[in-house]
Design a protein around this motif. Structure first.
Motif, PDB file in Angstrom:
ATOM      1  N   UNK A   2       0.845  -1.020  -0.168  1.00  0.00           N
ATOM      2  CA  UNK A   2       0.476  -0.124   0.255  1.00  0.00           C
ATOM      3  C   UNK A   2       0.819   1.262   0.042  1.00  0.00           C
ATOM      4  N   UNK A   3       0.557   2.619  -1.127  1.00  0.00           N
ATOM      5  CA  UNK A   3       1.069   3.304  -0.605  1.00  0.00           C
ATOM      6  C   UNK A   3       0.538   4.619   0.211  1.00  0.00           C
ATOM      7  N   UNK A  55       2.685   8.247  -4.338  1.00  0.00           N
ATOM      8  CA  UNK A  55       3.244   7.355  -4.764  1.00  0.00           C
ATOM      9  C   UNK A  55       4.740   7.689  -5.784  1.00  0.00           C
ATOM     10  N   UNK A  56       4.825   8.849  -5.673  1.00  0.00           N
ATOM     11  CA  UNK A  56       5.853   9.680  -6.217  1.00  0.00           C
ATOM     12  C   UNK A  56       6.909   9.967  -4.934  1.00  0.00           C
ATOM     13  N   UNK A  57       6.403   9.587  -3.687  1.00  0.00           N
ATOM     14  CA  UNK A  57       7.545  10.309  -2.562  1.00  0.00           C
ATOM     15  C   UNK A  57       8.043   8.515  -2.414  1.00  0.00           C
ATOM     16  N   UNK A  58       7.348   8.230  -2.815  1.00  0.00           N
ATOM     17  CA  UNK A  58       7.465   6.182  -2.436  1.00  0.00           C
ATOM     18  C   UNK A  58       8.778   5.990  -3.271  1.00  0.00           C
ATOM     19  N   UNK A  59       8.224   6.629  -4.360  1.00  0.00           N
ATOM     20  CA  UNK A  59       9.187   5.891  -6.025  1.00  0.00           C
ATOM     21  C   UNK A  59      10.839   6.783  -5.532  1.00  0.00           C
ATOM     22  N   UNK A  60      10.983   7.784  -4.808  1.00  0.00           N
ATOM     23  CA  UNK A  60      11.830   8.472  -4.520  1.00  0.00           C
ATOM     24  C   UNK A  60      12.846   7.789  -4.178  1.00  0.00           C
ATOM     25  N   UNK A  85      -4.019  12.747 -12.687  1.00  0.00           N
ATOM     26  CA  UNK A  85      -3.244  11.947 -14.255  1.00  0.00           C
ATOM     27  C   UNK A  85      -1.898  12.160 -14.810  1.00  0.00           C
ATOM     28  N   UNK A  86      -1.368  13.602 -14.532  1.00  0.00           N
ATOM     29  CA  UNK A  86      -0.261  14.133 -14.847  1.00  0.00           C
ATOM     30  C   UNK A  86       1.172  13.136 -14.504  1.00  0.00           C
ATOM     31  N   UNK A  87       0.731  13.603 -13.002  1.00  0.00           N
ATOM     32  CA  UNK A  87       2.075  13.095 -12.119  1.00  0.00           C
ATOM     33  C   UNK A  87       1.504  10.949 -12.475  1.00  0.00           C
ATOM     34  N   UNK A  88       0.969  10.316 -12.499  1.00  0.00           N
ATOM     35  CA  UNK A  88       1.185   9.056 -13.022  1.00  0.00           C
ATOM     36  C   UNK A  88       1.603   8.660 -14.723  1.00  0.00           C
ATOM     37  N   UNK A  89       1.099   9.608 -15.271  1.00  0.00           N
ATOM     38  CA  UNK A  89       2.068  10.196 -16.399  1.00  0.00           C
ATOM     39  C   UNK A  89       3.239  10.126 -16.217  1.00  0.00           C
ATOM     40  N   UNK A  90       4.474  11.654 -16.168  1.00  0.00           N
ATOM     41  CA  UNK A  90       4.837  11.078 -15.378  1.00  0.00           C
ATOM     42  C   UNK A  90       6.341  10.296 -14.381  1.00  0.00           C
ATOM     43  N   UNK A  91       5.609   9.530 -13.649  1.00  0.00           N
ATOM     44  CA  UNK A  91       6.368   8.909 -13.233  1.00  0.00           C
ATOM     45  C   UNK A  91       6.204   7.053 -13.521  1.00  0.00           C
ATOM     46  N   UNK A  92       5.215   7.049 -14.836  1.00  0.00           N
ATOM     47  CA  UNK A  92       5.221   5.910 -15.900  1.00  0.00           C
ATOM     48  C   UNK A  92       6.382   5.099 -16.137  1.00  0.00           C
TER      49      UNK A  92
END
Length: 136
Positions: A2-3, A55-60, A85-92
């Motif tokens: 879980x994120x 999600x972004x913080x987790x991936x960092x 939506x933009x953030x998910x596309x940026x993290x793909x």
């Protein structure tokens, strides 16, 4: 994994991916638990801006682990907001792939994932999720 919290959506996604294997194929990791060797990590979050920011913080902080799949669970019967939506596309590029679950209103009215999986719309979403992640 879980994120942004371990709720009914996370428990249901784990049950969907486990597919009646008794926790042998998929399970939710506890906070701080080490990813088992050879496991394919799956991150689960909702489509809110808060969830995608987590999600972004987790991936960092992800480090050298294998790239995870993302299961993006719709939190409403509408499109996610533009920033999410933009953030998910940026993290793909940091993900193995993105699987999207539709809004499942029954998750608001069940006591657990086993009960949720009794519903046809949840079963259909589970089959699609497994096909997406398994590449079939």
């Amino acid at each position: 994994m879980p994120v942004d919290g371990n709720g009914i959506a996370v428990a249901t996604v784990a049950a969907m991916l486990d597919n009646d294997a008794g926790g042998e194929r998929a399970r939710v990791l506890a906070p701080g638990e080490v990813l088992p060797y050879g496991a394919a990590p799956v991150l689960v979050t909702d489509t809110t801006l808060y969830g995608t920011s987590r999600l972004e913080a987790t991936l960092r902080r992800w480090g050298p682990l294998p790239r995870p799949w993302l299961v993006l669970v719709a939190d409403a019967p509408a499109r996610p907001v533009q920033d999410a939506r933009f953030l998910v596309r940026a993290l793909e590029g940091r993900l193995a792939g993105v699987a999207r679950l539709p809004y499942l209103p029954v998750l608001r009215a069940v006591k657990g994932p086993d009960e949720a999986l009794e519903y046809k719309d949840v079963q259909t979403a589970a089959e699609k999720l497994r096909r997406t992640i398994e590449g079939k």
